[in-house]
Scaffold this motif. Sequence first.
Motif, short mmCIF file in Angstrom:
data_model
loop_
_atom_site.label_atom_id
_atom_site.label_comp_id
_atom_site.label_asym_id
_atom_site.label_seq_id
_atom_site.Cartn_x
_atom_site.Cartn_y
_atom_site.Cartn_z
N ALA A 53 0.83 -1.20 0.00
CA ALA A 53 0.00 0.00 0.00
C ALA A 53 0.86 1.26 0.00
O ALA A 53 0.60 2.22 -0.74
N ASP A 54 1.89 1.28 0.84
CA ASP A 54 2.79 2.44 0.86
C ASP A 54 3.46 2.63 -0.50
O ASP A 54 3.59 3.76 -1.00
N ALA A 55 3.89 1.53 -1.11
CA ALA A 55 4.58 1.61 -2.40
C ALA A 55 3.64 2.13 -3.49
O ALA A 55 4.02 3.01 -4.29
N LEU A 56 2.42 1.63 -3.55
CA LEU A 56 1.50 2.04 -4.61
C LEU A 56 1.04 3.48 -4.43
O LEU A 56 0.94 4.24 -5.41
N HIS A 57 0.75 3.87 -3.21
CA HIS A 57 0.37 5.27 -2.96
C HIS A 57 1.55 6.20 -3.25
O HIS A 57 1.35 7.31 -3.80
N SER A 58 2.73 5.80 -2.89
CA SER A 58 3.91 6.64 -3.14
C SER A 58 4.16 6.80 -4.64
O SER A 58 4.54 7.89 -5.10
N THR A 59 3.95 5.74 -5.39
CA THR A 59 4.12 5.81 -6.84
C THR A 59 3.09 6.76 -7.45
O THR A 59 3.41 7.58 -8.33
N ALA A 60 1.86 6.68 -6.98
CA ALA A 60 0.82 7.60 -7.45
C ALA A 60 1.19 9.04 -7.10
O ALA A 60 1.00 9.96 -7.91
N ASN A 61 1.72 9.24 -5.90
CA ASN A 61 2.14 10.58 -5.50
C ASN A 61 3.26 11.10 -6.39
O ASN A 61 3.26 12.28 -6.81
N TYR A 62 4.21 10.22 -6.72
CA TYR A 62 5.31 10.61 -7.60
C TYR A 62 4.77 11.09 -8.95
O TYR A 62 5.14 12.17 -9.44
N LEU A 63 3.91 10.30 -9.57
CA LEU A 63 3.39 10.65 -10.88
C LEU A 63 2.53 11.91 -10.82
O LEU A 63 2.56 12.76 -11.73
N HIS A 64 1.78 12.06 -9.74
CA HIS A 64 0.99 13.28 -9.55
C HIS A 64 1.89 14.51 -9.51
O HIS A 64 1.64 15.51 -10.19
N LYS A 65 2.97 14.43 -8.73
CA LYS A 65 3.90 15.56 -8.62
C LYS A 65 4.66 15.78 -9.93
O LYS A 65 5.14 16.89 -10.19
N ALA A 66 4.77 14.73 -10.75
CA ALA A 66 5.47 14.86 -12.04
C ALA A 66 4.57 15.45 -13.13
O ALA A 66 5.01 15.61 -14.27
N GLY A 67 3.33 15.78 -12.78
CA GLY A 67 2.46 16.46 -13.73
C GLY A 67 1.38 15.61 -14.35
O GLY A 67 0.79 16.00 -15.36
N TRP A 68 1.10 14.45 -13.75
CA TRP A 68 0.06 13.57 -14.30
C TRP A 68 -1.28 14.29 -14.35
O TRP A 68 -1.67 14.95 -13.40
N ARG A 69 -1.98 14.13 -15.48
CA ARG A 69 -3.28 14.76 -15.66
C ARG A 69 -4.39 13.71 -15.60
O ARG A 69 -4.43 12.81 -16.42
N LYS A 70 -5.24 13.87 -14.61
CA LYS A 70 -6.30 12.91 -14.36
C LYS A 70 -7.21 12.75 -15.58
O LYS A 70 -7.65 13.73 -16.18
#
Length: 393
Positions: free
Chosen positions: A209-226
């Motif tokens: 869970a920590d790994a998957l949420h952290s990966t999502a946070n990384y991509l979000h901060k990298a400019g991912w567009r929902k």
Amino acid sequence: MRGTATAITGLLIMLMPNLAWADFQSCAAGLRSQALKEGISARVVNAAFSGLEPDMTVIERMSNQPEFKTPIWDYLATLVDEEKVSEGRAMLRQYASVLAAAERRYGVDRHTIVAVWGVESDFGKAGGKMPLVQALATGACLAKRRNSYFRNELISTLKIVQRGDLALDQLRGSWAGAFGHTQFIPSTYRRLAVDGDGDGRRDLVNSVADALHSTANYLHKAGWRKGESWGYEVRVPQGFRGATGRKPKHALSHWTALGVRRLDGGALSGHGAAGLLMPAGRDGPAFLVFKNYDAAFSYNGADAYALAISLLSDRLKGKPGVQAPWPTDDPPLSREQRRELQRLLTARGFDVGEPDGKVGSKTRDAIKQIEMRIGMAPTGRPGGKVLQALRGR
């Protein structure tokens, strides 16, 4: 394998010039002092540097990164094969609630999160075994380039231990310091790792869970567009001479005017400007890529990697893989085909070790002998022609 690696490292250390060995010891002492100055406790520092020796395989691996050395079709064949897709879909089912929470929290779709997990560590099965302190100290002291990178990552590693997220013996990963389910480097871990399971700790090694949420946070901060696409495969007209690559982005009208179309001949669509990616040159597949592709690219800094993430996420959604042929007459092999190749080599008396689909030096040496027997240049590449020859066809 650990015993073999230790023996090799020991041999390399014995062969190191006395000056280089002295340089490492002096450099390690400097790293130790720097860590203490940055507030890391003597207990952590002493544990990290006690009996520390260089691992010279780090220097070797710096020059052999598969994202830049391997033909794109070979790279993708092992990372976006039917086996990976099947495993990824199983992870989507098993961790559905965790992924749904990550989607709500960061706006990154679950298929992309799982694709990163699959490419980075084969869903936690292949995260690397090098002790981070040893690997990073070797790079900081003996690498001919990127010394400051290794030094900074080493200090970040010790700060992770100091904070109490992980113990030193849990910090094992790649030669470059990436570790955990989704292979964060230590500085990224400190900056972007999050608690996904609510236990108050950030643990990308033991907590999915920590790994998957952290990966999502990384991509979000990298400019991912929902809700937007990374891109899609397109057709380009013969004789196309426009600029290619992910950086020179243009409006869809620009690409339309140059004759670029969807594979079915339909009009281009998507949000914002796009780049035209042709990773195997003008004779291979082409892809129109948008902002979300750049977010995936930032994770590793290689088009081969970003394409693997993007294409695997599509496959997990049920979309087809690459449609246009790669510019080679020797097709790439999936992991299962590589295992078959190794079994056939073993049956013919070659020592290639366990048939695990990972092509190491023993497998490459055996392939070279087969290539020479069938009139091919001895490259050691695991391709379709060698497999067919071993099958007796």
